[in-house]
Write a protein that holds these residues in place. Sequence first.
Motif, PDB file in Angstrom:
ATOM      1  N   GLU A  88      -4.177   4.343  -6.773  1.00 16.67           N
ATOM      2  CA  GLU A  88      -5.123   4.834  -5.763  1.00 16.67           C
ATOM      3  C   GLU A  88      -5.453   6.291  -6.038  1.00 16.67           C
ATOM      4  O   GLU A  88      -4.624   7.029  -6.574  1.00 16.67           O
ATOM      5  CB  GLU A  88      -4.476   4.840  -4.378  1.00 16.67           C
ATOM      6  CG  GLU A  88      -4.156   3.525  -3.784  1.00 16.67           C
ATOM      7  CD  GLU A  88      -3.702   3.719  -2.326  1.00 16.67           C
ATOM      8  OE1 GLU A  88      -4.113   2.897  -1.518  1.00 16.67           O
ATOM      9  OE2 GLU A  88      -2.969   4.670  -2.020  1.00 16.67           O
TER      10      GLU A  88
ATOM     11  N   ASP B  34       0.836  -1.200   0.000  1.00 17.10           N
ATOM     12  CA  ASP B  34       0.000   0.000   0.000  1.00 17.10           C
ATOM     13  C   ASP B  34       0.874   1.254   0.000  1.00 17.10           C
ATOM     14  O   ASP B  34       2.013   1.219   0.468  1.00 17.10           O
ATOM     15  CB  ASP B  34      -0.870  -0.015   1.268  1.00 17.10           C
ATOM     16  CG  ASP B  34      -2.161   0.772   1.100  1.00 17.10           C
ATOM     17  OD1 ASP B  34      -2.328   1.469   0.088  1.00 17.10           O
ATOM     18  OD2 ASP B  34      -3.007   0.686   2.010  1.00 17.10           O
ATOM     19  N   ASP B  35       0.330   2.349  -0.516  1.00 15.54           N
ATOM     20  CA  ASP B  35       1.023   3.642  -0.508  1.00 15.54           C
ATOM     21  C   ASP B  35       2.412   3.535  -1.118  1.00 15.54           C
ATOM     22  O   ASP B  35       3.366   4.152  -0.640  1.00 15.54           O
ATOM     23  CB  ASP B  35       1.125   4.201   0.925  1.00 15.54           C
ATOM     24  CG  ASP B  35      -0.233   4.337   1.589  1.00 15.54           C
ATOM     25  OD1 ASP B  35      -1.252   4.333   0.871  1.00 15.54           O
ATOM     26  OD2 ASP B  35      -0.277   4.432   2.827  1.00 15.54           O
TER      27      ASP B  35
HETATM   28 MG    MG Z   1      -3.131   3.519   0.170  1.00 15.55          MG
END
Ligand code: MG
Length: 292
Positions: free
Chosen positions: A237, A180-181
């Motif tokens: 995202e 993530d990220d």
């Molecule tokens: Mg994220």
Amino acid sequence: YSAKNHGGDFCFYRAELNQRLHQRMQLDFDLRRALEKDEFFFEYQPIIDARTGRISAVEALIRWNSPEKGRVMPDVFIGLAEETGLILPLGEWVVRKACAKLREWQEAGLPLVRMCINISGRQFMQGDIYNVVSSALKENGIDPRYLELELTETCLIQNVEETTKKLGMLKELNVSISVDDFGTGYSSLQYLKNFPIDRLKIDRGFIKNAPHFANHRAIVDAIIGIAKAMDLKVIAEGVETVEQAEFLKARNCDGLQGYYFYRPLAEEPLVVVLCSQGDEEAPPSHFLATRV
Ligand code: MG
Ligand code: C2E
Ligand code: MG
Ligand code: MG
């Protein structure tokens, strides 16, 4: 600039500190009670397959339905929960709830998609994540391929040896793992290559400026290139505009997530959306009937 003045500043500072400390202790107390009283719930944000336009997964995002404050977003409480250790039981709740929902949806005959859940750093490093995940899958009879664990880049590189061991065990369960990220955590590509990872999720900070700023465009291009070279899927995202979506499609980004497609949805609208794109046109009526 007298000594007396100094003392005054200090007292003021201390009072403010006390107040902040008190607020945090109060929040910690409220969160523990909220867990006992089952006040947490998920909203679900669909992730779109860029090639087909269909929903390929949903990300479960936690919220707290506080009797006093109304709906509280995770940015307000996940950090504190990490500091106090409450993230361990709360994170376990997340895993169990996600698996219970998958079972509920499966039993209702919904067209299932992968459910992505967020695992915090402390939960991954300190918690018994393997046993929590494996028992939740077993108890609910879930095909593990429907569960995806999102871990942040920063969490994964804290202790490479430990991460390698834990990820290896989790992969043996056949769950998916995503980072993530991605792009914010300065991870070494060498480590990434050695971790059993399925997907990278490009942080929305890069997506935000990609169509307009050459350097962000270059970063997004590079991340997609890295992902392809390592045989990983890549998800963007925070896709908010048609320009961003077109840019990412043109670059062969695999998955798209963001307000342009869907905001995080409550369970009922999500079910309607999943059903409307499934083979069946209408949601199974017995399912909706129980959810009013
Ligand atoms: Mg994220
Ligand atoms: P994340 O995992 O990176 O989740 C994506 C966040 O971006 C979500 O915020 C989502 O609502 C938001 N978002 C999605 N599309 C867009 C968009 O197009 N524009 C903008 N501006 N934002 C978008 P949310 O739900 O407030 O969650 C924030 C963070 O809280 C998550 O970031 C995740 O790190 C954490 N979190 C959420 N649920 C959980 C959980 O169950 N456990 C743990 N440990 N952390 C969680
Ligand atoms: Mg996430
Ligand atoms: Mg984030």
